[in-house]
Design a protein around this motif. Structure first.
Motif, PDB file in Angstrom:
ATOM      1  N   SER A  94      -7.073   5.783  -2.823  1.00 20.27           N
ATOM      2  CA  SER A  94      -5.980   4.798  -2.405  1.00 20.27           C
ATOM      3  C   SER A  94      -4.745   4.716  -2.869  1.00 20.27           C
ATOM      4  O   SER A  94      -3.640   4.455  -2.525  1.00 20.27           O
ATOM      5  N   ASN A 107      -6.798  -6.436   0.021  1.00 22.88           N
ATOM      6  CA  ASN A 107      -8.192  -5.988  -0.156  1.00 22.88           C
ATOM      7  C   ASN A 107      -8.445  -5.508  -1.600  1.00 22.88           C
ATOM      8  O   ASN A 107      -7.386  -5.480  -2.350  1.00 22.88           O
ATOM      9  N   GLU A 164      -2.929  -3.282   2.171  1.00 20.02           N
ATOM     10  CA  GLU A 164      -4.402  -3.321   3.066  1.00 20.02           C
ATOM     11  C   GLU A 164      -4.806  -4.786   2.836  1.00 20.02           C
ATOM     12  O   GLU A 164      -4.881  -5.283   1.768  1.00 20.02           O
ATOM     13  N   THR A 196      -7.990  -7.220   3.830  1.00 18.50           N
ATOM     14  CA  THR A 196      -9.370  -7.285   4.080  1.00 18.50           C
ATOM     15  C   THR A 196      -9.753  -7.161   5.446  1.00 18.50           C
ATOM     16  O   THR A 196     -10.902  -6.763   5.798  1.00 18.50           O
ATOM     17  N   ASP A 233      -8.238  -5.231   7.371  1.00 24.28           N
ATOM     18  CA  ASP A 233      -8.096  -3.818   7.542  1.00 24.28           C
ATOM     19  C   ASP A 233      -9.132  -3.028   7.050  1.00 24.28           C
ATOM     20  O   ASP A 233      -9.478  -1.987   7.997  1.00 24.28           O
ATOM     21  N   ARG A 234      -9.689  -3.195   5.845  1.00 22.45           N
ATOM     22  CA  ARG A 234     -10.661  -2.401   5.289  1.00 22.45           C
ATOM     23  C   ARG A 234     -11.090  -3.356   4.148  1.00 22.45           C
ATOM     24  O   ARG A 234     -10.309  -3.883   3.378  1.00 22.45           O
ATOM     25  N   SER A 267     -13.085  -3.273   0.687  1.00 20.70           N
ATOM     26  CA  SER A 267     -13.579  -2.144  -0.372  1.00 20.70           C
ATOM     27  C   SER A 267     -14.979  -2.221  -0.531  1.00 20.70           C
ATOM     28  O   SER A 267     -15.650  -3.302  -0.306  1.00 20.70           O
ATOM     29  N   ARG A 269      -4.541   8.562   3.656  1.00 20.78           N
ATOM     30  CA  ARG A 269      -4.874   7.430   4.249  1.00 20.78           C
ATOM     31  C   ARG A 269      -3.813   6.458   4.021  1.00 20.78           C
ATOM     32  O   ARG A 269      -3.446   5.936   2.728  1.00 20.78           O
ATOM     33  N   ASN A 270      -3.294   5.635   4.975  1.00 22.42           N
ATOM     34  CA  ASN A 270      -2.577   4.230   4.637  1.00 22.42           C
ATOM     35  C   ASN A 270      -1.156   4.462   4.127  1.00 22.42           C
ATOM     36  O   ASN A 270      -0.893   3.713   3.289  1.00 22.42           O
TER      37      ASN A 270
END
Lengths: 514, 81
Positions: free
Chosen positions: A211, A423, A501, A503, A505-506, A508, B7-8
């Motif tokens: 990320s 997140n 991002e 939480t 959304d995704r 960890s 990603r993202n």
């Protein structure tokens, strides 16, 4: 925007109950940490001593002084020190460091940096492009071995004189090396700061590396261009043919074979394998590469040095991995030993810093500071992220070893970020990027000082190297382009929401359990 | 691998929107003992949550969105667990 609904609610109970009362109120619970910060500034900033063991003593004295301010029994304070040191986050980071240390040292004895030197040589680059290429190669090494300090030491020893010999600007060369270290510390799966940022923000190492790639690569591309431009504008120096020949003699293309174990670690970590597993596979591959291609002997990686005068010396000296030495030199050595033990002082320091932070939590000082930040400063997600960027960057001014700085600030970043449901990956990325960057920019930062120390030794190695070629730490900071650009990328991201991002959304890995 | 690295690459709003009926997992970011209502703040969007307790502050909770006003970035949700 819902500025009025600032996170945290009046009347809500503190996150951790106040258990220790201090003379002087909650603020006094910060004494151990503040004393440590003052010690760190005096030791590394004023006196210029980059010695982790010295900081250990500073933290020990701070913890002892803090106890004198406790009201009533000191037992609770003593127990809080134990509780702080026994946190799982510390154990997780320490275990990963030990594996990462073995891997990094094994790549170094295998001559990985000499392989990079060969690459630079065959490409036939001139002084204008040398700083830019140095940045790329230093970034590559730091990403592989995960230690920015190790990269700075290796590159100042080999690449810095090579660049100066070719006529590159010493300021640009040192800045490029520091920039490469920032890149690796920030992105490498085996970097101690990467590991700390992941485990303190409920995230997996592979996830944070994947990320944060976007922030790192944007800053790196801009930094590369900046070094090319600055390199072409700088004036050259006289080229010494003997020094160039010396550099050439140290280059070895076979060192590049270590791109294989390095790739295994990076690939495994990003694929979500446990960091111990990923590094173990890389370590095994590095040992095989060293042995099969003759890059390093078995005893370069592990050696038992026994006293030649002893019974063991007489009976085992001819065994593999055993050497007979004078009694005073007896011991265990090699890259596996040196790599793991190289983290010993940092391990102790981190445990003590966590103890100091825990004292502040139990004394209520942490909660008071956190509530002030949340109610007065971080009132929107933009200002919260901007606060996180500035705090993580600024902490390095006080705690000059970037890993220690990161551990000290990590609980604040976790709490502020969670109050806006950022997140774990986003929190870890803000935490790591800025502590990594400023750890190689402040003139008294550990990363700058190890490079400077190594540089002053060059005059003893090369006859042609004069004191005028040494870059003083105070002059290096404007030229660490990747560090500055990384901070700029995160300020831009905080303001615009790039890469953000939630939480929702995704969540960890590691932070998903209820 | 490439999917992860790329990603993202996007700009995320300060005020994410949610649809009624949507199920979320998020940190409970506030709790008012007087009203007995919790708050889940996601960026600058605020959901008022029923059924939460003070012990769940800063913990992950599961929610079902009951209503949402995108203009004011605010809504109501019920705790599921």
């Amino acid at each position: 925007m819902n500025d009025a609904a600032a996170p945290g609610v009046a009347g809500a109970p503190p996150l951790v109950p106040q258990c220790i009362e201090f003379r002087g109120g909650k603020a006094a619970s910060a004494l151990p940490i503040l004393f440590f910060i003052a010690w760190a500034i005096f030791q590394s900033g004023v006196l210029g001593i980059s010695d982790t063991a010295g900081l250990i003593v500073g933290m020990l004295v701070g913890l002892t002084l803090g106890m004198l301010l406790v009201r009533g029994s000191w037992t609770g304070y003593a127990n809080a020190i134990f509780a702080g040191m026994a946190q799982r986050v510390a154990v997780t980071a320490i275990v990963a460091w030990l594996w990462a240390g073995m891997f990094a040292a094994t790549l170094q004895v295998g001559g990985f940096v000499n392989g990079l030197g060969w690459l630079a040589e065959v490409s036939g680059m001139g002084p204008a492009v040398f700083p830019a290429v140095t940045f790329v190669l230093a970034a590559l090494l730091a990403t592989g071995i995960g230690t920015g300090y190790g990269t700075v030491i290796a590159f100042v020893a080999l690449f810095f004189p090579a660049g100066v010999v070719l006529g590159a600007d010493p300021l640009l060369m040192f800045g490029a090396i520091l920039s490469g270290a920032v890149f690796g510390d920030n992105l490498a799966p085996v970097s101690d700061t990467t590991i700390v940022s992941a485990v303190t923000q409920d995230s997996d190492v592979g996830g944070v590396v994947a990320s944060r790639f976007k922030y790192a690569i944007i800053a790196a591309v801009l930094a590369f261009i900046a070094y090319l431009v600055a390199g072409s504008l700088s004036t050259g120096a006289a080229i010494d043919a003997d020094a160039a020949a010396l550099f050439s003699a140290q280059s070895n293309p076979r060192g590049l074979l270590h791109l294989v174990p390095m790739g295994i670690v990076i690939f495994s970590a990003i694929r979500g394998r446990h960091i111990i597993e990923a590094i173990s596979w890389g370590l095994i591959a590095a040992i095989i590469v060293n042995l099969v291609f003759g890059l390093a002997a078995g005893s370069d990686m592990l050696v038992f040095r026994v006293s030649a005068d002893s019974w063991a010396g007489a009976n085992f000296a001819h065994w593999p991995l055993v050497e007979a030495v004078p009694a005073a030199a007896a011991g265990v050595g090699g890259s596996l030993y040196a790599g793991a033990i190289g983290y010993a002082e940092l391990v102790v320091l981190i445990l003590l810093v966590l103890a100091g932070a825990h004292i502040m939590i139990r004394g209520g000082g942490f909660h008071a500071l956190q509530e002030w930040l949340l109610t007065k400063v971080a009132r929107s997600v933009r200002s919260a992220e901007m606060t996180m960027v500035i705090a993580t960057a600024g902490i390095n001014a006080a705690i000059t070893i970037n890993t220690a700085a990161q551990i000290a600030i990590a609980p604040y970043i976790a709490t502020i970020g969670k109050r806006f449901n950022l997140n774990g990956y986003r929190r870890a990325n803000i935490l790591d990027a800025n502590t990594s960057a400023l750890g190689y920019i402040f003139p008294w930062a550990g990363g700058v000082l190890v490079g400077y120390t190594q540089m002053t030794r060059l005059a003893q190695t090369y006859d042609w190297f004069t004191p005028a070629m040494v870059v003083e730490p105070i002059k290096a900071w404007p030229w660490v382009f990747h560090g500055w650009l990384l901070v700029a990328v995160f300020m831009f991201s905080a303001w615009t929401g790039f890469g953000r991002e939630y939480t929702t959304d995704r969540i960890s890995k590691g932070g998903a359990s209820l | 691998m490439s999917t992860g690295l790329f990603r993202n690459w996007r700009f995320r709003t300060d005020t994410p929107a949610f649809a009624p009926g949507e199920v979320l997992r998020a940190y409970l970011t506030g709790f008012d003992p007087a009203s007995g209502e919790g708050t889940v703040r996601i960026g600058d969007t605020v959901l008022t949550v029923t059924g939460a307790s003070a012990a769940q502050l800063d913990q992950l909770v599961d929610l079902r969105v009951e209503s949402f006003d995108a203009q004011h970035a605010a809504g109501r949700a019920a705790l599921q667990r």
